[in-house]
Enzyme design. Structure first.
Site, PDB file in Angstrom:
ATOM      1  CG  HIS A 172     -12.266 -58.054 -19.945  1.00 59.02           C
ATOM      2  ND1 HIS A 172     -13.332 -57.983 -20.811  1.00 59.02           N
ATOM      3  CD2 HIS A 172     -12.327 -57.109 -18.490  1.00 59.02           C
ATOM      4  CE1 HIS A 172     -13.683 -56.261 -20.317  1.00 59.02           C
ATOM      5  NE2 HIS A 172     -13.163 -56.280 -19.011  1.00 59.02           N
TER       6      HIS A 172
ATOM      7  CG  ASP B 265     -16.303 -59.625 -19.096  1.00 61.17           C
ATOM      8  OD1 ASP B 265     -15.589 -60.251 -20.343  1.00 61.17           O
ATOM      9  OD2 ASP B 265     -16.846 -58.293 -20.117  1.00 61.17           O
TER      10      ASP B 265
HETATM   11  C1  GRF Z   1      -7.767 -56.528 -27.105  1.00 58.42           C
HETATM   12  O1  GRF Z   1      -6.933 -55.121 -26.537  1.00 58.42           O
HETATM   13  C2  GRF Z   1      -8.642 -57.346 -25.883  1.00 58.42           C
HETATM   14  O2  GRF Z   1      -8.259 -56.753 -24.000  1.00 58.42           O
HETATM   15  C3  GRF Z   1     -10.078 -56.592 -26.353  1.00 58.42           C
HETATM   16  O3  GRF Z   1     -10.828 -56.085 -27.315  1.00 58.42           O
HETATM   17  C4  GRF Z   1      -9.322 -56.431 -28.086  1.00 58.42           C
HETATM   18  C5  GRF Z   1      -8.220 -56.557 -28.613  1.00 58.42           C
HETATM   19  O4  GRF Z   1      -7.443 -56.573 -30.008  1.00 58.42           O
HETATM   20  N1  GRF Z   1     -11.459 -57.714 -25.805  1.00 58.42           N
HETATM   21  P1  GRF Z   1      -6.421 -57.603 -31.165  1.00 58.42           P
HETATM   22  O5  GRF Z   1      -8.033 -57.443 -32.033  1.00 58.42           O
HETATM   23  O6  GRF Z   1      -6.619 -58.544 -30.497  1.00 58.42           O
HETATM   24  O7  GRF Z   1      -6.106 -56.494 -31.616  1.00 58.42           O
END
Ligand code: GRF
Length: 216
Positions: free
Chosen positions: A109, A145
């Site tokens: 998160h 979360d």
């Molecule tokens: C990340 O920043 C994660 O923390 C959030 O969504 C984003 C996903 O990025 N939950 P990716 O798809 O791994 O590039």
């Protein structure tokens, strides 16, 4: 070697960081399946580029959340994985599936929980003029979360920073901390017992979770 499933909905940059860490033996594990609820997720292409098995379970094709989660749960059962990583998976999961897998399901998160559960975390950190922002990795619980926190990565921020730069910096630390934590889980150095995160062979420096400050 541990078997890992990664659930995604979008870009999959964290998925790629995990796969690379498995391929270079930084993680003693293998991503046996990438599951996406979004058929257009770019992460599916990344997975294919790394020859990782993919599975689309499109929530739009089910009449209810229960039916979607039943199929997802059955697929996870069939995979018989040791660890399920929610990495940019943008569906809220219900109690039944979470209760079934919570001891081996972690979520990434982009905020320093309990600050800013839910969406738009970067905007909130900037608006509130926070001096620090970061990411949390936690075991999943039935509350959004809010499951037991394993680790946090922290960066300094200031409100003059552009949101794009901030998101980029957050991604950079996600790509470092998430593989590190997965690696420790795969070594059985991190696990959950009676809803409490247990650490072995890890120096927590007096804290009760793993905290790392980054300069990126
Ligand atoms: C990340 O920043 C994660 O923390 C959030 O969504 C984003 C996903 O990025 N939950 P990716 O798809 O791994 O590039």
């Amino acid at each position: 070697m541990k078997k890992i499933a990664v659930l995604i909905s979008g870009s999959g940059s964290n998925l790629e960081a995990i796969v690379k860490s498995c391929n270079s033996n930084l993680i003693n594990g293998e991503v046996v399946s990438v599951i996406s609820n979004n058929p257009d997720a770019y992460g599916l292409i990344r997975a294919k580029n790394f020859k990782v098995n993919t599975k689309i379970i499109n929530h739009n094709e089910f009449a209810s959340r229960n039916e979607f989660e039943k199929v997802l749960g059955e697929y996870l059962d069939q995979l018989n994985v040791d660890l399920i990583v929610l990495a940019g998976f943008m569906r809220i999961l219900g109690k039944k599936i979470i209760n079934k897998f919570s001891s081996k399901m972690i979520n990434l998160h982009p905020s320093l929980l309990p600050l800013y559960p839910g969406l738009n975390t970067h905007e909130k950190a900037l608006l509130n003029n926070d001096k620090e922002h970061g990411i949390s990795i936690h075991f999943v619980s039935t509350e959004l979360d809010a499951g037991p926190i394993i680790a946090q990565g922290i960066i300094n921020i200031d409100n003059a920073e552009k949101i794009e730069t901030l998101i980029d910096r957050i991604h950079k630390i996600e790509h470092k901390l998430l593989p590190k934590i997965i690696s420790e889980i795969c070594k059985d150095n991190i696990y959950i017992e009676q809803n409490i995160v247990k650490f072995k062979n890890i120096n927590l420096k007096g804290k009760n979770i793993y905290i790392k400050n980054y300069e990126v």
